[in-house]
Write a protein that holds these residues in place. Sequence first.
Motif, mmCIF file in Angstrom:
data_model
loop_
_atom_site.group_PDB
_atom_site.id
_atom_site.type_symbol
_atom_site.label_atom_id
_atom_site.label_comp_id
_atom_site.label_asym_id
_atom_site.label_seq_id
_atom_site.Cartn_x
_atom_site.Cartn_y
_atom_site.Cartn_z
ATOM 1 N N THR A 226 0.808 -1.223 0.000
ATOM 2 C CA THR A 226 0.000 0.000 0.000
ATOM 3 C C THR A 226 0.840 1.271 0.000
ATOM 4 O O THR A 226 2.010 1.270 0.369
ATOM 5 C CB THR A 226 -0.927 0.059 1.239
ATOM 6 O OG1 THR A 226 -0.114 0.104 2.412
ATOM 7 C CG2 THR A 226 -1.882 -1.111 1.294
ATOM 8 N N ILE A 227 0.182 2.339 -0.387
ATOM 9 C CA ILE A 227 0.663 3.712 -0.204
ATOM 10 C C ILE A 227 -0.410 4.391 0.640
ATOM 11 O O ILE A 227 -1.605 4.241 0.369
ATOM 12 C CB ILE A 227 0.789 4.468 -1.538
ATOM 13 C CG1 ILE A 227 1.770 3.779 -2.482
ATOM 14 C CG2 ILE A 227 1.184 5.928 -1.296
ATOM 15 C CD1 ILE A 227 1.748 4.337 -3.895
ATOM 16 N N SER A 228 -0.003 5.113 1.668
ATOM 17 C CA SER A 228 -0.996 5.821 2.471
ATOM 18 C C SER A 228 -0.521 7.239 2.748
ATOM 19 O O SER A 228 0.677 7.521 2.742
ATOM 20 C CB SER A 228 -1.275 5.089 3.784
ATOM 21 O OG SER A 228 -0.115 5.057 4.581
ATOM 22 N N ARG A 229 -1.487 8.085 2.955
ATOM 23 C CA ARG A 229 -1.162 9.446 3.369
ATOM 24 C C ARG A 229 -2.183 9.869 4.403
ATOM 25 O O ARG A 229 -3.350 9.463 4.366
ATOM 26 C CB ARG A 229 -1.120 10.428 2.207
ATOM 27 C CG ARG A 229 -2.456 10.742 1.596
ATOM 28 C CD ARG A 229 -2.330 11.798 0.514
ATOM 29 N NE ARG A 229 -3.639 12.121 -0.046
ATOM 30 C CZ ARG A 229 -3.880 13.157 -0.806
ATOM 31 N NH1 ARG A 229 -2.909 13.991 -1.124
ATOM 32 N NH2 ARG A 229 -5.094 13.388 -1.275
ATOM 33 N N THR A 230 -1.718 10.677 5.341
ATOM 34 C CA THR A 230 -2.573 11.251 6.364
ATOM 35 C C THR A 230 -2.472 12.764 6.228
ATOM 36 O O THR A 230 -1.379 13.308 6.059
ATOM 37 C CB THR A 230 -2.128 10.804 7.771
ATOM 38 O OG1 THR A 230 -2.167 9.380 7.821
ATOM 39 C CG2 THR A 230 -3.025 11.377 8.847
ATOM 40 N N PHE A 231 -3.626 13.412 6.274
ATOM 41 C CA PHE A 231 -3.643 14.864 6.164
ATOM 42 C C PHE A 231 -4.801 15.419 6.971
ATOM 43 O O PHE A 231 -5.695 14.674 7.380
ATOM 44 C CB PHE A 231 -3.729 15.319 4.696
ATOM 45 C CG PHE A 231 -4.932 14.822 3.944
ATOM 46 C CD1 PHE A 231 -6.099 15.563 3.894
ATOM 47 C CD2 PHE A 231 -4.886 13.615 3.262
ATOM 48 C CE1 PHE A 231 -7.204 15.112 3.196
ATOM 49 C CE2 PHE A 231 -5.985 13.154 2.544
ATOM 50 C CZ PHE A 231 -7.150 13.899 2.512
ATOM 51 N N PRO B 257 -3.716 0.956 -3.162
ATOM 52 C CA PRO B 257 -2.836 -0.154 -3.542
ATOM 53 C C PRO B 257 -1.482 0.415 -3.986
ATOM 54 O O PRO B 257 -1.433 1.495 -4.598
ATOM 55 C CB PRO B 257 -3.555 -0.824 -4.714
ATOM 56 C CG PRO B 257 -4.965 -0.340 -4.648
ATOM 57 C CD PRO B 257 -4.922 1.006 -3.980
ATOM 58 N N ALA B 258 -0.408 -0.291 -3.711
ATOM 59 C CA ALA B 258 0.934 0.219 -4.026
ATOM 60 C C ALA B 258 1.131 0.468 -5.518
ATOM 61 O O ALA B 258 1.913 1.335 -5.903
ATOM 62 C CB ALA B 258 2.005 -0.734 -3.510
ATOM 63 N N ASP B 259 0.399 -0.243 -6.350
ATOM 64 C CA ASP B 259 0.573 -0.097 -7.802
ATOM 65 C C ASP B 259 -0.467 0.830 -8.439
ATOM 66 O O ASP B 259 -0.656 0.822 -9.650
ATOM 67 C CB ASP B 259 0.554 -1.461 -8.476
ATOM 68 C CG ASP B 259 -0.739 -2.219 -8.255
ATOM 69 O OD1 ASP B 259 -1.516 -1.831 -7.361
ATOM 70 O OD2 ASP B 259 -0.964 -3.215 -8.978
ATOM 71 N N ILE B 260 -1.100 1.668 -7.652
ATOM 72 C CA ILE B 260 -2.160 2.549 -8.142
ATOM 73 C C ILE B 260 -1.706 3.439 -9.305
ATOM 74 O O ILE B 260 -2.490 3.782 -10.174
ATOM 75 C CB ILE B 260 -2.741 3.426 -6.991
ATOM 76 C CG1 ILE B 260 -3.975 4.226 -7.449
ATOM 77 C CG2 ILE B 260 -1.714 4.392 -6.442
ATOM 78 C CD1 ILE B 260 -5.231 3.462 -7.497
ATOM 79 N N PHE B 261 -0.426 3.814 -9.357
ATOM 80 C CA PHE B 261 0.062 4.712 -10.393
ATOM 81 C C PHE B 261 0.639 3.985 -11.599
ATOM 82 O O PHE B 261 1.113 4.623 -12.542
ATOM 83 C CB PHE B 261 1.092 5.690 -9.814
ATOM 84 C CG PHE B 261 0.512 6.567 -8.735
ATOM 85 C CD1 PHE B 261 -0.465 7.506 -9.027
ATOM 86 C CD2 PHE B 261 0.912 6.428 -7.424
ATOM 87 C CE1 PHE B 261 -1.021 8.305 -8.041
ATOM 88 C CE2 PHE B 261 0.374 7.224 -6.420
ATOM 89 C CZ PHE B 261 -0.596 8.158 -6.735
ATOM 90 N N ASP B 262 0.596 2.664 -11.590
ATOM 91 C CA ASP B 262 1.073 1.900 -12.742
ATOM 92 C C ASP B 262 0.118 2.098 -13.915
ATOM 93 O O ASP B 262 -1.102 2.136 -13.738
ATOM 94 C CB ASP B 262 1.152 0.406 -12.425
ATOM 95 C CG ASP B 262 2.244 0.074 -11.417
ATOM 96 O OD1 ASP B 262 2.981 0.994 -11.003
ATOM 97 O OD2 ASP B 262 2.343 -1.114 -11.053
#
Length: 111
Positions: free
Chosen positions: A76-81, A97-102
């Motif tokens: 995964t990739i996560s961000r908190t803001f 998902p970690a591959d969201i930018f593929d």
Amino acid sequence: VTVLKNERVQPALYEREVLLAIGLTRCCVASTLVTATTPVAARLLDDADISLLDVFDHLRELPTFRLVSVHRDAATISRTFTLATSQLACQVEEVFPADIFDDDFLDKRRS
């Protein structure tokens, strides 16, 4: 967008969770802790069918954005803001998902 959770956990404190998808492909789960600082904002948040964007729009205030953290692991990739106005304070965590930018993200999930 599918609302997974919209619950008042204390007076003026709400937990919300939404699923963002393209077709049947899960793209993001966003979990938000929202604090209302006015009765008007609290009444709006009690409505399960209103989005946070609609709440900000109804209150006629643009929120300030502050990035708190970004993390990546194998899955995964996560961000908190935070998003804040004089009537609302939101802490948001988005998990992708970690591959969201593929380029082939959607194609991989269809096969």
